[in-house]
Design an enzyme around this catalytic site. Structure first.
Site, short mmCIF file in Angstrom:
data_model
loop_
_atom_site.label_atom_id
_atom_site.label_comp_id
_atom_site.label_asym_id
_atom_site.label_seq_id
_atom_site.Cartn_x
_atom_site.Cartn_y
_atom_site.Cartn_z
N ASP A 184 0.85 -1.20 0.00
CA ASP A 184 0.00 0.00 0.00
C ASP A 184 0.89 1.25 0.00
OD1 ASP A 184 -2.26 1.72 0.41
OD2 ASP A 184 -3.32 0.10 1.43
N ASP B 213 -5.94 3.19 -6.56
CA ASP B 213 -6.90 3.51 -5.50
C ASP B 213 -7.23 5.01 -5.63
OD1 ASP B 213 -8.43 3.32 -3.23
OD2 ASP B 213 -6.77 2.90 -1.87
N ARG C 18 -10.56 1.03 -7.74
CA ARG C 18 -11.68 1.24 -6.83
C ARG C 18 -12.81 1.99 -7.55
NH1 ARG C 18 -10.79 4.16 -1.12
NH2 ARG C 18 -10.88 6.02 -2.44
N ASP D 285 -13.61 0.30 0.91
CA ASP D 285 -13.22 0.20 2.32
C ASP D 285 -14.37 -0.28 3.19
OD1 ASP D 285 -10.87 1.12 1.34
OD2 ASP D 285 -11.09 3.16 2.09
N HIS E 194 -7.42 -7.90 2.87
CA HIS E 194 -6.84 -6.57 3.05
C HIS E 194 -7.18 -6.08 4.45
CE1 HIS E 194 -5.13 -2.78 2.10
NE2 HIS E 194 -6.20 -2.15 1.66
#
Ligand SMILES: *[C@@H]1O[C@H](CO)[C@@H](O)[C@H](O)[C@H]1NC(C)=O
Ligand SMILES: *[C@@H]1O[C@H](CO)[C@@H](O)[C@H](O)[C@H]1NC(C)=O
Ligand SMILES: *[C@@H]1O[C@H](CO)[C@@H](O)[C@H](O)[C@H]1NC(C)=O
Ligand SMILES: *[C@@H]1O[C@H](CO)[C@@H](O)[C@H](O)[C@H]1NC(C)=O
Ligand SMILES: *[C@@H]1O[C@H](CO)[C@@H](O)[C@H](O)[C@H]1NC(C)=O
Length: 943
Positions: free
Chosen positions: A427, A540, A600, A616, A674
């Site tokens: 990340d 992302d 995303r 998320d 994740h």
């Protein structure tokens, strides 16, 4: 200081974003309010029959708004594959209205099909296309579409159409002078041709006054400027929304329009806001409501026992969709089905679509079967290209794996505990100061060696590359974009400056093909230092997420190329980011290797470039449960390669929950665990042994089924069918399954109902198909179709079933990664139906290159009939040499122990007796070592 500021801002985001207040309700959105205020039965639009022009495969006609005399142009196109396209634009706008360029969401200009005009008089225009008929009523304007004389879709039947034409701002004009706007002068916006020449001048004047008065009442405070919280949207072009209603007579169930954290079957919005499509970074999103999330596919299907139809709303601006239903709402809107058949009992779903700008551009998909509508949508926006095998295996992610030793240790632990995985993810912390394409050198001094250490086990590394660029003079990606003028601009024409992970950031204008081309170059091995061909990428924050922006995204008056604002195209920005990223990775290998990108944000067409995850989520049972309808909705909307974060991103899921999540996740087309920075480490080997062992079994199940998954992905590339699909796709006449979204099918042959409730050790499973039977994949216990059965599901049990009549190829040797399975032998699981027959397909190739597009693949079909099991090539254009062979065949549902089993190859020259074992309790017959190559033609005869 910067760091402090950043922390402060970050904290503010984290502590405030949990509430809904960051996101607009319909009441807080001017155009939503204005469109929602439309009342049925008051449509001001009439079609001007005299303006009708008919071509071989299209017609166009002017629409007049009687209230303000603005004229619009309506075009209707007949399309191949049983589709129509309906476009409405201003006849002559003072400013070009945004249309999504062909090739971006649509793969190409849709192929036209002939239509026949069959009637034209002062009340209506009727035309036909094959067995479809379109009746256009003139006043008020509406279109009713019939398939084989059945009404299936009506447009503007309620009269909610509203088309806000671009106009001059009157008050502003008077203060700033009209010279600036003289070029806006537009002859078509004059009063309509006087209907009555003889009328007295007074009458004429009066009429004009009325028109003027009506035009004036259209002006509302939010039209020229709008404020939400502390953000003011300057709206330089004024109101521009477009809206219309679409009714589905005869349909009670509608699906699609992801992304929402909601049930698969869409609900009426009578007591809620409309469903909203506006790509947003929603922190800890709420469940079972119509709020917008990260992506948008404006595609809706309506389904009943007779047929499936759909509409694709080709518009990338913020969009809201209201849904009402006469059965659910007992509303009394005009039901054309009632009108036609004089029957009040016919259900109808009415929908109302409105977007902030652009044009009305509706594709009408007339099915009539579920597979027809999926193919129709695939013809428009394309399908998911066959992914490389590793990408459909298991991905291990965390924010963050701290350094290269951490990566080494996680990798070693997976091996130590015999847990398969293919890809480890890094990340944002892996970068130098959140500057993408760089490494935090103290933590990752030797990225290439680190990746090479993974590659030798067939594994890959993902790094995150977000679209926000740190505004720092020493950061060449930023300065390069800045100097080339590639960054999106604010309303004043300066580079837009917003707050994101690195602090002050700017964003490349990915809507510009030249900028995308520049971005693809950043992924070359020479430019992206420390990368290797085994590094792949994750995009992302590409909604985009802007921490200090309105609704945590771009200001709507942000400027893109060609004078368009983010308002016009917001929902497609994220697609351009991942499209360019994928293009960069493909170019890196000269187009030889398939690659992988996760995104995303998404839009219609994203499936051609990227996998998608549901953002998320939270490590709570409710988020596990909602992940199934969410992934179902994505799959229905063409986003086949999708999944939810296993374990939940936020919070610390208890062991039972994380275990159950793996048991569900191994059925998501995209499988990744994740976890947030603040969560406890939860790699499966850190869990108690009992849980780790169950997770290992679940992962092994996924890996053993990879040949089946791979075949499904191949088929989905051809036909656009969802892989992870609701039961109604295969059982379209069975009303019982229309809203079922806690169980699903994988392809046609696997049925699963993972446990998503705490402390649950049994569940009711509905087995579809009155003539079908289903076998538990572990015990081979048989279940009859058409009934609901309670089945035991202790923690180590996933209720998963193989359909009687199917043959599924598996690879049962446990390996550390999928690429170590390339040459492994197959086991065929033959589950017999009630007639003692079965059938199945297997697709294979080299599992990672594009050579399959040059014919280097095999498509095999296995059939079991009359005690004969045979294998043949069903696609002669595919030829591929492989060492893969058949190690074992298990025939389930076989009634008795046979005497003799023999195998013959194609020529029948050699016949060889085979060993077997019969389990009379399971009724399973295991045939050992047929020993044939997977490419061979053979028949096994059981006597
Ligand atoms: C148009 O009408 C002709 C003559 O009736 C017919 O042969 C043709 O199939 C029709 N075309 C379509 C697309 O419906
Ligand atoms: C790569 O593997 C070698 C051999 O196990 C090890 O010594 C080295 O530290 C690894 N390098 C990295 C960067 O992980
Ligand atoms: C089974 O296959 C063999 C070999 O192809 C063939 O000769 C035979 O007729 C088949 N039997 C049946 C019952 O289909
Ligand atoms: C079994 O099948 C093989 C091959 O067809 C044949 O040679 C053999 O005689 C058969 N044996 C019995 C016991 O039927
Ligand atoms: C049949 O099998 C034999 C030996 O197993 C092999 O020599 C022969 O080429 C095969 N024939 C065909 C047509 O596959």
């Amino acid at each position: 200081m910067l760091q402090l500021l950043f922390c402060l801002s970050y904290f503010v985001i984290l502590s405030s974003a949990v509430s809904r207040e960051n996101f607009k309700t319909c009441e807080q959105s001017g155009f939503c309010k204005r469109n929602r205020a439309m009342q049925p039965g008051q449509s001001p639009y009439i079609a001007l029959v005299d303006s009708l022009q008919v071509q071989a495969n299209s017609l166009n006609i002017q629409l007049l708004n009687k209230n303000n005399n603005v004229r619009l142009k309506l075009e209707v196109f007949g399309l191949q594959d049983n589709m129509f396209r309906v476009k409405i634009n201003e006849l002559s706008p003072i400013k070009e209205r945004y249309e999504i360029p062909v090739g971006d969401s649509l793969i190409e200009e849709p192929k036209l099909h002939n239509i026949n005009l069959s009637q034209k008089d002062k009340d209506k225009v009727v035309f036909t296309m094959d067995s479809n008929k379109v009746v256009m009523s003139v006043e008020p304007f509406r279109m009713d579409i019939y398939s084989n004389e059945d009404p299936v879709i009506s447009i503007n039947a309620q009269g909610l159409m509203k088309f806000e034409h671009y106009r001059k701002k009157e008050s502003w004009l008077s203060t700033t002078g009209s010279s600036l706007f003289s070029w806006f002068t537009n002859p078509f916006r004059e009063a309509p041709p006087a209907e009555n020449e003889e009328e007295k001048p007074e009458g004429e004047e009066k009429k004009e006054e009325e028109n003027a008065a009506e035009t004036k009442t259209e002006e509302e405070p939010d039209m020229w400027e709008e404020t939400f919280k502390t953000f003011t949207d300057s709206k330089p072009h004024g109101p521009s929304s477009v809206g219309i209603d679409v009714s589905f007579p005869g349909f009670e169930d509608v699906y699609g329009i992801p992304e929402h954290a909601d049930t698969m079957a869409l609900k009426t919005t009578k007591t809620t806001d409309p469903y909203r499509l506006f790509n947003l970074d929603v922190f800890e999103y709420e469940l079972y409501n119509p709020m917008a999330l990260y992506g948008a596919v404006p595609l809706m299907y309506a389904h009943n026992e007779m047929r499936t139809v759909g509409i694709f709303w080709h518009n990338a601006a913020e969009t809201w969709i209201d849904i009402s239903s006469n059965t659910a709402d007992k509303s009394v809107f005009s039901h054309i089905a009632d009108f036609v058949k004089g029957n009040n009992e016919i259900p109808q779903t009415d929908t109302h679509w409105f977007s902030e700008s652009g044009v009305i551009d509706i594709f009408i998909l007339l099915g009539p079967t579920p597979s027809n509508v999926f193919k129709q949508y695939a013809r428009l926006t394309g399908t998911t290209p066959l992914p490389p095998l590793y990408s459909i295996a298991y991905h291990q992610c965390r924010w963050n794996y701290n350094d290269q030793d951490d990566v080494k240790s996680v990798d070693a632990n997976f091996d130590k505990y015999d847990l398969p995985y293919d890809v480890i993810w890094l990340d944002i912390e892996h970068t130098d100061g959140k500057k993408y394409f760089t490494w935090a050198h103290e933590k990752f001094p030797h990225p290439e060696e680190m990746i090479k250490n993974l590659s030798v086990k067939g594994r890959k590394l993902v790094t995150i590359v977000d679209p926000h660029l740190k505004r720092e003079d020493g950061y060449s990606v930023y300065t390069d974009a800045r100097d080339k003028g590639y960054l999106v601009k604010n309303k004043d024409g300066n580079d837009y400056d917003g707050w994101c992970w690195p602090g002050s950031s700017s964003w490349p204008d990915f809507t510009n093909a030249e900028v995308r081309e520049w971005w693809t170059g950043k992924f070359s091995l020479s430019e992206y230092k420390g990368s290797t061909p085994d590094l792949i990428v994750w995009n992302d924050m590409n909604e985009p997420s802007v921490f200090n922006g309105p609704e945590i995204t771009f200001h709507k008056d942000v400027k893109h190329m060609n004078g368009f604002e983010n308002r016009d195209l917001h929902n497609i920005y994220g697609l351009y980011v991942h499209q360019a990223t994928m293009e960069g990775l493909l170019r890196r290998s000269g187009g030889k290797e398939r690659s992988f990108v996760l995104t995303r944000a998404f839009f219609a067409g994203s499936q051609r470039h990227s996998a998608v995850w549901t953002g998320d989520n939270i490590g709570e049972w409710s988020h596990l449960k909602v992940s199934i309808p969410m992934v179902l909705s994505l799959n229905l909307a063409g986003i086949t390669f999708s999944g939810a974060d296993v374990g939940g991103f936020f919070k610390n899921p208890e062991h039972e929950l994380i275990t159950r999540w793996y048991q569900t996740g191994v059925f998501y087309p995209f499988l990744r665990a994740h976890a947030h920075l603040d969560t406890k480490r939860r790699e499966p080997y850190l869990l108690p042994e009992e849980h780790m062992n169950i997770i290992r079994e679940a992962l092994r199940l996924r890996y053993s089924l990879l040949p089946y998954w791979y075949t499904l992905f191949y088929q989905a590339e051809q036909d656009g069918l969802p892989i992870f699909r609701p039961l109604w796709v295969d059982y379209p006449k069975n009303k019982e399954v229309f809203r079922m979204d806690d169980q699903f099918l994988l392809g046609s042959s696997i049925l699963a109902k993972p446990i998503t409730d705490q402390g649950t050790t049994n569940t009711n499973v509905y087995f579809p198909g009155r003539h079908d039977i289903w076998y538990d994949i572990e015990t081979y216990e048989v279940y009859d179709g058409g009934v609901t059965k309670n089945v035991a599901a202790p923690l180590d049990k996933i209720p998963v079933y193989q359909k009687g009549g199917s043959i599924i190829p598996r690879k049962l040797r446990p390996r550390r990664s999928s690429s170590l399975m390339y040459q492994d032998p197959f086991t065929l699981i033959v589950c017999l139906d009630q007639q003692g027959s079965a059938k199945g397909e297997l697709y294979l190739d080299d599992y990672h290159t594009f050579q399959y597009r040059n014919g280097e693949y095999l498509l095999r079909e296995f059939t079991f009939n009359n005690n004969n099991l045979s294998s043949k090539n069903i696609d002669p254009t595919g030829q591929f040499n492989t060492r893969e062979w058949i190690e074992k065949i298990i025939i389930v549902g076989y009634p008795k122990n046979p005497l003799n089993i023999s195998i013959k190859n194609f020529s029948g020259e050699n016949s060889k007796r085979l060993d077997h074992k019969y389990n009379s309790e399971e009724k399973s017959l295991t045939i050992r070592k047929p020993g044939v190559n997977i490419a061979d033609v053979w028949t096994i005869t059981i006597e």
